[in-house]
Design a protein around this motif. Structure first.
Motif, PDB file in Angstrom:
ATOM      1  N   ASP A 237      -1.083   0.393  -8.659  1.00  0.00           N
ATOM      2  CA  ASP A 237      -1.077  -1.218  -9.105  1.00  0.00           C
ATOM      3  C   ASP A 237      -1.917  -1.899  -8.088  1.00  0.00           C
ATOM      4  OD1 ASP A 237       0.420  -4.058  -8.733  1.00  0.00           O
ATOM      5  OD2 ASP A 237       0.235  -3.544 -10.781  1.00  0.00           O
ATOM      6  N   PRO A 238      -2.809  -2.874  -8.511  1.00  0.00           N
ATOM      7  CA  PRO A 238      -3.426  -3.527  -7.274  1.00  0.00           C
ATOM      8  C   PRO A 238      -2.580  -4.189  -6.299  1.00  0.00           C
ATOM      9  CG  PRO A 238      -4.538  -4.111  -9.373  1.00  0.00           C
ATOM     10  CD  PRO A 238      -3.088  -3.209  -9.688  1.00  0.00           C
ATOM     11  N   SER A 239      -1.393  -4.840  -6.821  1.00  0.00           N
ATOM     12  CA  SER A 239      -0.412  -5.369  -5.716  1.00  0.00           C
ATOM     13  C   SER A 239      -0.006  -4.549  -4.932  1.00  0.00           C
ATOM     14  CB  SER A 239       0.591  -6.055  -6.527  1.00  0.00           C
ATOM     15  OG  SER A 239       1.566  -6.711  -5.756  1.00  0.00           O
ATOM     16  N   ASP A 240       0.674  -3.227  -5.408  1.00  0.00           N
ATOM     17  CA  ASP A 240       1.188  -2.179  -4.520  1.00  0.00           C
ATOM     18  C   ASP A 240       0.134  -1.763  -3.648  1.00  0.00           C
ATOM     19  OD1 ASP A 240       3.488  -2.302  -6.060  1.00  0.00           O
ATOM     20  OD2 ASP A 240       3.073  -0.410  -7.174  1.00  0.00           O
ATOM     21  N   TYR A 241      -1.321  -1.592  -4.020  1.00  0.00           N
ATOM     22  CA  TYR A 241      -2.050  -1.024  -3.049  1.00  0.00           C
ATOM     23  C   TYR A 241      -2.421  -2.067  -1.901  1.00  0.00           C
ATOM     24  CZ  TYR A 241      -6.461   0.899  -0.966  1.00  0.00           C
ATOM     25  OH  TYR A 241      -7.415   1.280  -0.330  1.00  0.00           O
ATOM     26  N   ARG A 242      -2.451  -3.481  -2.111  1.00  0.00           N
ATOM     27  CA  ARG A 242      -2.684  -4.366  -1.317  1.00  0.00           C
ATOM     28  C   ARG A 242      -1.629  -4.294  -0.174  1.00  0.00           C
ATOM     29  NH1 ARG A 242      -3.805  -7.965  -4.588  1.00  0.00           N
ATOM     30  NH2 ARG A 242      -1.517  -8.826  -4.974  1.00  0.00           N
ATOM     31  N   LYS A 243      -0.083  -4.170  -0.840  1.00  0.00           N
ATOM     32  CA  LYS A 243       0.748  -4.050   0.228  1.00  0.00           C
ATOM     33  C   LYS A 243       0.906  -2.886   0.944  1.00  0.00           C
ATOM     34  CE  LYS A 243       4.095  -6.740  -2.693  1.00  0.00           C
ATOM     35  NZ  LYS A 243       5.434  -6.622  -3.525  1.00  0.00           N
ATOM     36  N   HIS A 244       0.266  -1.762   0.469  1.00  0.00           N
ATOM     37  CA  HIS A 244       0.109  -0.435   1.252  1.00  0.00           C
ATOM     38  C   HIS A 244      -0.731  -0.334   2.491  1.00  0.00           C
ATOM     39  CE1 HIS A 244       0.900   3.966   1.693  1.00  0.00           C
ATOM     40  NE2 HIS A 244      -0.389   3.998   1.951  1.00  0.00           N
ATOM     41  N   LEU A 245      -1.875  -1.401   2.050  1.00  0.00           N
ATOM     42  CA  LEU A 245      -2.978  -1.352   3.064  1.00  0.00           C
ATOM     43  C   LEU A 245      -2.487  -2.434   4.061  1.00  0.00           C
ATOM     44  CD1 LEU A 245      -5.634  -0.605   4.148  1.00  0.00           C
ATOM     45  CD2 LEU A 245      -6.776  -2.033   2.212  1.00  0.00           C
ATOM     46  N   ASP A 247       0.424  -2.886   5.338  1.00  0.00           N
ATOM     47  CA  ASP A 247       1.458  -2.285   6.101  1.00  0.00           C
ATOM     48  C   ASP A 247       0.694  -1.319   7.086  1.00  0.00           C
ATOM     49  OD1 ASP A 247       3.673  -3.433   5.156  1.00  0.00           O
ATOM     50  OD2 ASP A 247       4.214  -1.773   3.867  1.00  0.00           O
ATOM     51  N   ALA A 248      -0.188  -0.475   6.698  1.00  0.00           N
ATOM     52  CA  ALA A 248      -1.190   0.450   7.426  1.00  0.00           C
ATOM     53  C   ALA A 248      -1.758  -0.464   8.572  1.00  0.00           C
ATOM     54  CB  ALA A 248      -1.950   1.200   6.497  1.00  0.00           C
ATOM     55  N   THR A 249      -2.409  -1.449   8.073  1.00  0.00           N
ATOM     56  CA  THR A 249      -3.105  -2.256   9.210  1.00  0.00           C
ATOM     57  C   THR A 249      -2.105  -3.061  10.117  1.00  0.00           C
ATOM     58  OG1 THR A 249      -4.937  -3.219   7.466  1.00  0.00           O
ATOM     59  CG2 THR A 249      -4.650  -4.400   9.417  1.00  0.00           C
ATOM     60  N   ARG A 250      -1.083  -3.518   9.578  1.00  0.00           N
ATOM     61  CA  ARG A 250      -0.127  -3.802  10.640  1.00  0.00           C
ATOM     62  C   ARG A 250       0.465  -2.752  11.541  1.00  0.00           C
ATOM     63  NH1 ARG A 250       3.025  -8.343   6.799  1.00  0.00           N
ATOM     64  NH2 ARG A 250       1.655  -9.985   7.213  1.00  0.00           N
ATOM     65  N   ALA A 251       0.758  -1.518  10.932  1.00  0.00           N
ATOM     66  CA  ALA A 251       1.217  -0.444  11.798  1.00  0.00           C
ATOM     67  C   ALA A 251       0.226  -0.189  12.950  1.00  0.00           C
ATOM     68  CB  ALA A 251       1.327   0.773  10.860  1.00  0.00           C
ATOM     69  N   TYR A 252      -0.956  -0.189  12.522  1.00  0.00           N
ATOM     70  CA  TYR A 252      -2.038   0.422  13.760  1.00  0.00           C
ATOM     71  C   TYR A 252      -2.178  -0.706  14.696  1.00  0.00           C
ATOM     72  CZ  TYR A 252      -6.085   1.925  15.949  1.00  0.00           C
ATOM     73  OH  TYR A 252      -6.875   2.483  16.858  1.00  0.00           O
ATOM     74  N   ALA A 253      -2.215  -2.067  14.113  1.00  0.00           N
ATOM     75  CA  ALA A 253      -2.789  -3.150  14.991  1.00  0.00           C
ATOM     76  C   ALA A 253      -1.681  -3.801  15.890  1.00  0.00           C
ATOM     77  CB  ALA A 253      -3.462  -4.245  14.484  1.00  0.00           C
ATOM     78  N   THR A 254      -0.430  -3.660  15.386  1.00  0.00           N
ATOM     79  CA  THR A 254       0.791  -4.475  16.097  1.00  0.00           C
ATOM     80  C   THR A 254       1.850  -3.585  16.328  1.00  0.00           C
ATOM     81  OG1 THR A 254       1.747  -5.264  13.849  1.00  0.00           O
ATOM     82  CG2 THR A 254      -0.156  -6.600  14.911  1.00  0.00           C
ATOM     83  N   GLY A 255       1.697  -2.318  15.661  1.00  0.00           N
ATOM     84  CA  GLY A 255       3.187  -1.369  15.747  1.00  0.00           C
ATOM     85  C   GLY A 255       4.347  -2.054  14.920  1.00  0.00           C
ATOM     86  N   THR A 256       4.012  -2.993  13.906  1.00  0.00           N
ATOM     87  CA  THR A 256       4.975  -3.304  13.035  1.00  0.00           C
ATOM     88  C   THR A 256       4.535  -3.300  11.542  1.00  0.00           C
ATOM     89  OG1 THR A 256       4.407  -5.745  13.033  1.00  0.00           O
ATOM     90  CG2 THR A 256       5.930  -5.033  14.823  1.00  0.00           C
ATOM     91  N   GLU A 257       5.472  -3.168  10.679  1.00  0.00           N
ATOM     92  CA  GLU A 257       5.314  -3.103   9.208  1.00  0.00           C
ATOM     93  C   GLU A 257       6.063  -4.236   8.467  1.00  0.00           C
ATOM     94  OE1 GLU A 257       5.493   0.333   7.233  1.00  0.00           O
ATOM     95  OE2 GLU A 257       5.260   1.466   9.039  1.00  0.00           O
ATOM     96  N   GLN A 258       5.315  -5.090   7.618  1.00  0.00           N
ATOM     97  CA  GLN A 258       6.142  -5.961   6.617  1.00  0.00           C
ATOM     98  C   GLN A 258       5.033  -6.304   5.630  1.00  0.00           C
ATOM     99  OE1 GLN A 258       7.470  -9.620   8.655  1.00  0.00           O
ATOM    100  NE2 GLN A 258       8.174 -10.798   6.723  1.00  0.00           N
ATOM    101  N   ALA A 259       5.212  -5.908   4.550  1.00  0.00           N
ATOM    102  CA  ALA A 259       4.155  -6.022   3.311  1.00  0.00           C
ATOM    103  C   ALA A 259       4.153  -7.520   2.920  1.00  0.00           C
ATOM    104  CB  ALA A 259       4.444  -5.056   2.103  1.00  0.00           C
ATOM    105  N   ALA A 260       2.749  -7.799   2.610  1.00  0.00           N
ATOM    106  CA  ALA A 260       2.699  -9.107   2.166  1.00  0.00           C
ATOM    107  C   ALA A 260       3.040  -9.444   0.672  1.00  0.00           C
ATOM    108  CB  ALA A 260       1.040  -9.242   2.012  1.00  0.00           C
ATOM    109  N   ASP A 261       3.352 -10.359   0.264  1.00  0.00           N
ATOM    110  CA  ASP A 261       3.920 -10.758  -1.038  1.00  0.00           C
ATOM    111  C   ASP A 261       2.599 -10.859  -1.942  1.00  0.00           C
ATOM    112  OD1 ASP A 261       6.567 -11.108  -0.292  1.00  0.00           O
ATOM    113  OD2 ASP A 261       6.269 -13.062   0.120  1.00  0.00           O
TER     114      ASP A 261
END
Length: 261
Positions: A237-245, A247-261
């Motif tokens: 689903d586009p929303s799920d994919y957006r949240k997944h990406l 999360d991956a971006t935050r995990a790499y850039a900041t070491g944290t995860e919190q998906a966008a709404d």
């Protein structure tokens, strides 16, 4: 499918890719292929209302991977025509959602673009590997990862920090040498894709190379990123994919995860 090859390279790799692709798929729009002399970029594509464009360096077009590279790009074009979430989602929107107001290095921002590209590549290669030969791919990844490890810089020069506001474009690589952090992500992508399609044995040398890469960049979670790439849903689903990406971006850039709404 209509494919038109421009430039001085032989048409055989592109026609071979077309033949493989058409065993199971087709494109609605014609494809114009331009063979470029510059070796700086291996392949890159453009999508227009009435056609696709495949640009490829002469060096890549005439290499042993020429047909496979062309087939990979045809798969990207199909994903674009399908409106697949991975290929219509704006990377700039993801970076804004994930990094707005945060201070990141310019090279980190560039790496986040590459992570998004890897996710697109997973979905393109799900098509590529369903119709094309797989024998060259493992050796290709092994060669690239070994070369990247040999090319690691002794020290990485400090990168200028910037506060992300959604307006910055990715910069070119800062040094001629491979970046240790991105080498780990690239290794995780390679292993994820190969494991996703059961193409690599558990004792393959690629795993040793990946472990060596993590010793140069212990802050990057090789197995975490491999899991992200490997477990991507076939038709998210586009929303799920957006949240997944995000999360991956935050995990790499900041070491944290919190998906966008």
């Amino acid at each position: 499918m209509e494919l038109n090859v421009q430039g001085g390279a032989p048409a055989a790799p592109f026609l071979g890719a077309q033949d493989l692709f058409e065993t199971e798929h087709d494109l609605d729009l014609p494809v114009d292929v331009y063979v470029r002399e510059s070796p700086d970029e291996r392949t890159w594509t453009g999508h227009h209302d009435d056609h696709h464009v495949l640009n490829i360096s002469a060096q890549a077009a005439t290499s042993t991977m020429g047909r496979e590279l062309a087939l990979h790009e045809l798969s990207h074009m199909l994903r674009h025509e399908e409106g697949h979430a991975s290929h219509v989602q704006s990377t700039e929107e993801i970076l804004f959602l994930a990094l707005a107001g945060k201070t990141v290095e310019r090279r980190t921002l560039t790496h986040c673009y590459q992570i998004a590209n890897h996710m697109k590549d997973i979905y393109a290669d799900d098509i590529t590997l369903s119709v094309g030969p797989t024998d060259k791919l493992v050796a290709f990844f092994e060669s690239k990862l070994a070369a990247a490890l040999a090319d690691q810089p002794a020290t990485v020069p400090p990168a200028r920090d910037l506060e992300f506001d959604g307006q910055h474009e990715p910069a070119r690589r800062l040094t001629a040498a491979s970046d240790p952090e991105m080498t780990v992500v690239n290794a995780s992508f390679a292993l994820a894709l190969l494991e996703r399609h059961d193409l690599v044995a558990p004792d393959h040398r690629l795993y040793d190379l990946a472990d060596a890469a993590t010793r140069d960049a212990p802050g990057i979670d090789l197995h975490g990123f491999k899991r992200r790439f490997k477990q991507l849903q076939a038709d998210p689903d586009p929303s799920d994919y957006r949240k997944h990406l995000v999360d991956a971006t935050r995990a790499y850039a900041t070491g944290t995860e919190q998906a966008a709404d």
